[in-house]
Design a protein around this motif. Structure first.
Motif, PDB file in Angstrom:
ATOM      1  N   PHE A   1      17.024 -75.603  32.420  1.00  0.00           N
ATOM      2  CA  PHE A   1      16.072 -75.546  31.310  1.00  0.00           C
ATOM      3  C   PHE A   1      16.726 -74.890  30.092  1.00  0.00           C
ATOM      4  O   PHE A   1      16.508 -75.311  28.956  1.00  0.00           O
ATOM      5  N   GLY A   2      17.547 -73.862  30.332  1.00  0.00           N
ATOM      6  CA  GLY A   2      18.270 -73.215  29.235  1.00  0.00           C
ATOM      7  C   GLY A   2      19.183 -74.190  28.517  1.00  0.00           C
ATOM      8  O   GLY A   2      19.303 -74.163  27.287  1.00  0.00           O
ATOM      9  N   GLU A   3      19.833 -75.062  29.263  1.00  0.00           N
ATOM     10  CA  GLU A   3      20.710 -76.069  28.658  1.00  0.00           C
ATOM     11  C   GLU A   3      19.902 -77.065  27.821  1.00  0.00           C
ATOM     12  O   GLU A   3      20.322 -77.455  26.740  1.00  0.00           O
ATOM     13  N   LEU A   4      18.739 -77.458  28.318  1.00  0.00           N
ATOM     14  CA  LEU A   4      17.862 -78.351  27.546  1.00  0.00           C
ATOM     15  C   LEU A   4      17.452 -77.684  26.240  1.00  0.00           C
ATOM     16  O   LEU A   4      17.520 -78.293  25.169  1.00  0.00           O
ATOM     17  N   ARG A   5      17.067 -76.436  26.315  1.00  0.00           N
ATOM     18  CA  ARG A   5      16.653 -75.695  25.124  1.00  0.00           C
ATOM     19  C   ARG A   5      17.822 -75.562  24.138  1.00  0.00           C
ATOM     20  O   ARG A   5      17.667 -75.743  22.943  1.00  0.00           O
ATOM     21  N   ARG A   6      19.021 -75.259  24.647  1.00  0.00           N
ATOM     22  CA  ARG A   6      20.206 -75.137  23.786  1.00  0.00           C
ATOM     23  C   ARG A   6      20.534 -76.465  23.108  1.00  0.00           C
ATOM     24  O   ARG A   6      20.885 -76.498  21.927  1.00  0.00           O
ATOM     25  N   SER A   7      20.439 -77.551  23.869  1.00  0.00           N
ATOM     26  CA  SER A   7      20.722 -78.875  23.290  1.00  0.00           C
ATOM     27  C   SER A   7      19.781 -79.190  22.139  1.00  0.00           C
ATOM     28  O   SER A   7      20.200 -79.730  21.112  1.00  0.00           O
ATOM     29  N   HIS A   8      18.520 -78.849  22.327  1.00  0.00           N
ATOM     30  CA  HIS A   8      17.540 -79.098  21.265  1.00  0.00           C
ATOM     31  C   HIS A   8      17.818 -78.204  20.054  1.00  0.00           C
ATOM     32  O   HIS A   8      17.876 -78.680  18.919  1.00  0.00           O
ATOM     33  N   ARG A   9      17.973 -76.932  20.305  1.00  0.00           N
ATOM     34  CA  ARG A   9      18.160 -75.983  19.205  1.00  0.00           C
ATOM     35  C   ARG A   9      19.451 -76.218  18.444  1.00  0.00           C
ATOM     36  O   ARG A   9      19.479 -76.079  17.217  1.00  0.00           O
ATOM     37  N   SER A  10      20.524 -76.556  19.136  1.00  0.00           N
ATOM     38  CA  SER A  10      21.799 -76.753  18.454  1.00  0.00           C
ATOM     39  C   SER A  10      21.766 -77.967  17.534  1.00  0.00           C
ATOM     40  O   SER A  10      22.571 -78.085  16.615  1.00  0.00           O
ATOM     41  N   PHE A  11      20.845 -78.866  17.780  1.00  0.00           N
ATOM     42  CA  PHE A  11      20.699 -80.024  16.892  1.00  0.00           C
ATOM     43  C   PHE A  11      19.645 -79.767  15.826  1.00  0.00           C
ATOM     44  O   PHE A  11      19.890 -79.992  14.635  1.00  0.00           O
ATOM     45  N   ALA A  12      18.482 -79.307  16.232  1.00  0.00           N
ATOM     46  CA  ALA A  12      17.345 -79.214  15.318  1.00  0.00           C
ATOM     47  C   ALA A  12      17.482 -78.098  14.290  1.00  0.00           C
ATOM     48  O   ALA A  12      17.165 -78.298  13.114  1.00  0.00           O
ATOM     49  N   PHE A  13      17.928 -76.926  14.696  1.00  0.00           N
ATOM     50  CA  PHE A  13      17.972 -75.795  13.761  1.00  0.00           C
ATOM     51  C   PHE A  13      18.945 -76.021  12.596  1.00  0.00           C
ATOM     52  O   PHE A  13      18.561 -75.842  11.436  1.00  0.00           O
ATOM     53  N   PRO A  14      20.192 -76.415  12.835  1.00  0.00           N
ATOM     54  CA  PRO A  14      21.093 -76.640  11.693  1.00  0.00           C
ATOM     55  C   PRO A  14      20.600 -77.735  10.745  1.00  0.00           C
ATOM     56  O   PRO A  14      20.706 -77.599   9.524  1.00  0.00           O
TER      57      PRO A  14
ATOM     58  N   THR B   1      17.498 -78.617  10.238  1.00  0.00           N
ATOM     59  CA  THR B   1      16.335 -78.095   9.521  1.00  0.00           C
ATOM     60  C   THR B   1      16.773 -77.210   8.363  1.00  0.00           C
ATOM     61  O   THR B   1      16.276 -77.344   7.238  1.00  0.00           O
ATOM     62  N   VAL B   2      17.717 -76.319   8.622  1.00  0.00           N
ATOM     63  CA  VAL B   2      18.225 -75.432   7.567  1.00  0.00           C
ATOM     64  C   VAL B   2      18.881 -76.249   6.461  1.00  0.00           C
ATOM     65  O   VAL B   2      18.649 -76.004   5.268  1.00  0.00           O
ATOM     66  N   ALA B   3      19.689 -77.240   6.842  1.00  0.00           N
ATOM     67  CA  ALA B   3      20.363 -78.076   5.842  1.00  0.00           C
ATOM     68  C   ALA B   3      19.349 -78.836   4.991  1.00  0.00           C
ATOM     69  O   ALA B   3      19.487 -78.912   3.761  1.00  0.00           O
ATOM     70  N   PHE B   4      18.315 -79.392   5.621  1.00  0.00           N
ATOM     71  CA  PHE B   4      17.335 -80.149   4.851  1.00  0.00           C
ATOM     72  C   PHE B   4      16.530 -79.244   3.928  1.00  0.00           C
ATOM     73  O   PHE B   4      16.257 -79.615   2.781  1.00  0.00           O
ATOM     74  N   ILE B   5      16.159 -78.068   4.382  1.00  0.00           N
ATOM     75  CA  ILE B   5      15.409 -77.145   3.522  1.00  0.00           C
ATOM     76  C   ILE B   5      16.267 -76.711   2.343  1.00  0.00           C
ATOM     77  O   ILE B   5      15.778 -76.633   1.207  1.00  0.00           O
ATOM     78  N   ALA B   6      17.553 -76.459   2.593  1.00  0.00           N
ATOM     79  CA  ALA B   6      18.459 -76.095   1.492  1.00  0.00           C
ATOM     80  C   ALA B   6      18.564 -77.242   0.485  1.00  0.00           C
ATOM     81  O   ALA B   6      18.535 -77.019  -0.734  1.00  0.00           O
ATOM     82  N   TRP B   7      18.678 -78.454   0.974  1.00  0.00           N
ATOM     83  CA  TRP B   7      18.763 -79.642   0.115  1.00  0.00           C
ATOM     84  C   TRP B   7      17.476 -79.798  -0.701  1.00  0.00           C
ATOM     85  O   TRP B   7      17.504 -80.082  -1.895  1.00  0.00           O
ATOM     86  N   TYR B   8      16.330 -79.586  -0.067  1.00  0.00           N
ATOM     87  CA  TYR B   8      15.052 -79.674  -0.762  1.00  0.00           C
ATOM     88  C   TYR B   8      14.933 -78.581  -1.825  1.00  0.00           C
ATOM     89  O   TYR B   8      14.524 -78.852  -2.958  1.00  0.00           O
ATOM     90  N   LEU B   9      15.295 -77.345  -1.466  1.00  0.00           N
ATOM     91  CA  LEU B   9      15.214 -76.250  -2.439  1.00  0.00           C
ATOM     92  C   LEU B   9      16.172 -76.462  -3.606  1.00  0.00           C
ATOM     93  O   LEU B   9      15.852 -76.101  -4.741  1.00  0.00           O
ATOM     94  N   LEU B  10      17.343 -77.029  -3.337  1.00  0.00           N
ATOM     95  CA  LEU B  10      18.265 -77.363  -4.424  1.00  0.00           C
ATOM     96  C   LEU B  10      17.598 -78.329  -5.398  1.00  0.00           C
ATOM     97  O   LEU B  10      17.681 -78.146  -6.624  1.00  0.00           O
ATOM     98  N   TYR B  11      16.927 -79.328  -4.869  1.00  0.00           N
ATOM     99  CA  TYR B  11      16.225 -80.294  -5.716  1.00  0.00           C
ATOM    100  C   TYR B  11      15.146 -79.606  -6.565  1.00  0.00           C
ATOM    101  O   TYR B  11      15.035 -79.856  -7.764  1.00  0.00           O
ATOM    102  N   VAL B  12      14.383 -78.720  -5.943  1.00  0.00           N
ATOM    103  CA  VAL B  12      13.323 -78.006  -6.663  1.00  0.00           C
ATOM    104  C   VAL B  12      13.925 -77.109  -7.744  1.00  0.00           C
ATOM    105  O   VAL B  12      13.445 -77.079  -8.887  1.00  0.00           O
ATOM    106  N   LEU B  13      14.977 -76.383  -7.395  1.00  0.00           N
ATOM    107  CA  LEU B  13      15.613 -75.494  -8.376  1.00  0.00           C
ATOM    108  C   LEU B  13      16.229 -76.283  -9.530  1.00  0.00           C
ATOM    109  O   LEU B  13      16.113 -75.877 -10.693  1.00  0.00           O
ATOM    110  N   LEU B  14      16.877 -77.385  -9.218  1.00  0.00           N
ATOM    111  CA  LEU B  14      17.429 -78.224 -10.298  1.00  0.00           C
ATOM    112  C   LEU B  14      16.312 -78.758 -11.192  1.00  0.00           C
ATOM    113  O   LEU B  14      16.467 -78.815 -12.414  1.00  0.00           O
ATOM    114  N   SER B  15      15.201 -79.132 -10.587  1.00  0.00           N
ATOM    115  CA  SER B  15      14.076 -79.640 -11.375  1.00  0.00           C
ATOM    116  C   SER B  15      13.520 -78.580 -12.313  1.00  0.00           C
ATOM    117  O   SER B  15      13.117 -78.886 -13.432  1.00  0.00           O
ATOM    118  N   ASN B  16      13.505 -77.329 -11.843  1.00  0.00           N
ATOM    119  CA  ASN B  16      12.956 -76.249 -12.653  1.00  0.00           C
ATOM    120  C   ASN B  16      13.921 -75.713 -13.696  1.00  0.00           C
ATOM    121  O   ASN B  16      13.509 -75.375 -14.804  1.00  0.00           O
TER     122      ASN B  16
END
Length: 118
Positions: A30-43, A45-60
């Motif tokens: 189960f730990g391996e399943l959780r690691r597989s999910h987190r190692s894909f989803a978390f980075p 998610t962070v990259a997409f939020i950074a990309w979105y915030l860059l767009y918002v900041l550039l717009s402003n």
């Protein structure tokens, strides 16, 4: 008097007990399943939020840059805004492929083990 319907009969496979769920949650599998999910989803998610915030900041704060015409009536702001939609769909597609290839087989093995009582 109305006739009452009998309660539904239990399914042929008994549900695992709470202790079995807790034990499985602590397992390496189960730990391996959780690691597989987190190692894909978390980075991603962070990259997409950074990309979105860059767009918002550039717009402003970079109105001149965002207003730069690329061709016709298409400017940088519109191109980057449409790219937001494109990246959302690409990430969803990529995650679906990742889940089907890596997560689903592991989750199915855990589910089978829990239902089979192994």
């Amino acid at each position: 008097m109305a006739t009452e319907t009998p309660p539904p009969s239990p399914s042929p496979t008994a549900l695992p007990a709470t202790e079995e769920f807790a034990r499985m949650q602590q397992s390496a599998e189960f730990g391996e399943l959780r690691r597989s999910h987190r190692s894909f989803a978390f980075p991603l998610t962070v990259a997409f939020i950074a990309w979105y915030l860059l767009y918002v900041l550039l717009s402003n704060y970079a109105g001149d840059f965002m207003g730069t015409k690329l061709f016709g009536n298409i400017n940088v702001a519109l191109a980057l805004g449409l790219a937001q939609f494109l990246t959302t769909f690409l990430i969803a597609w990529w995650y679906a492929r990742h889940a089907a290839a890596k997560l689903d087989p592991k989750a199915e093995a855990i589910k089978s083990r829990m239902e089979g009582g192994e």
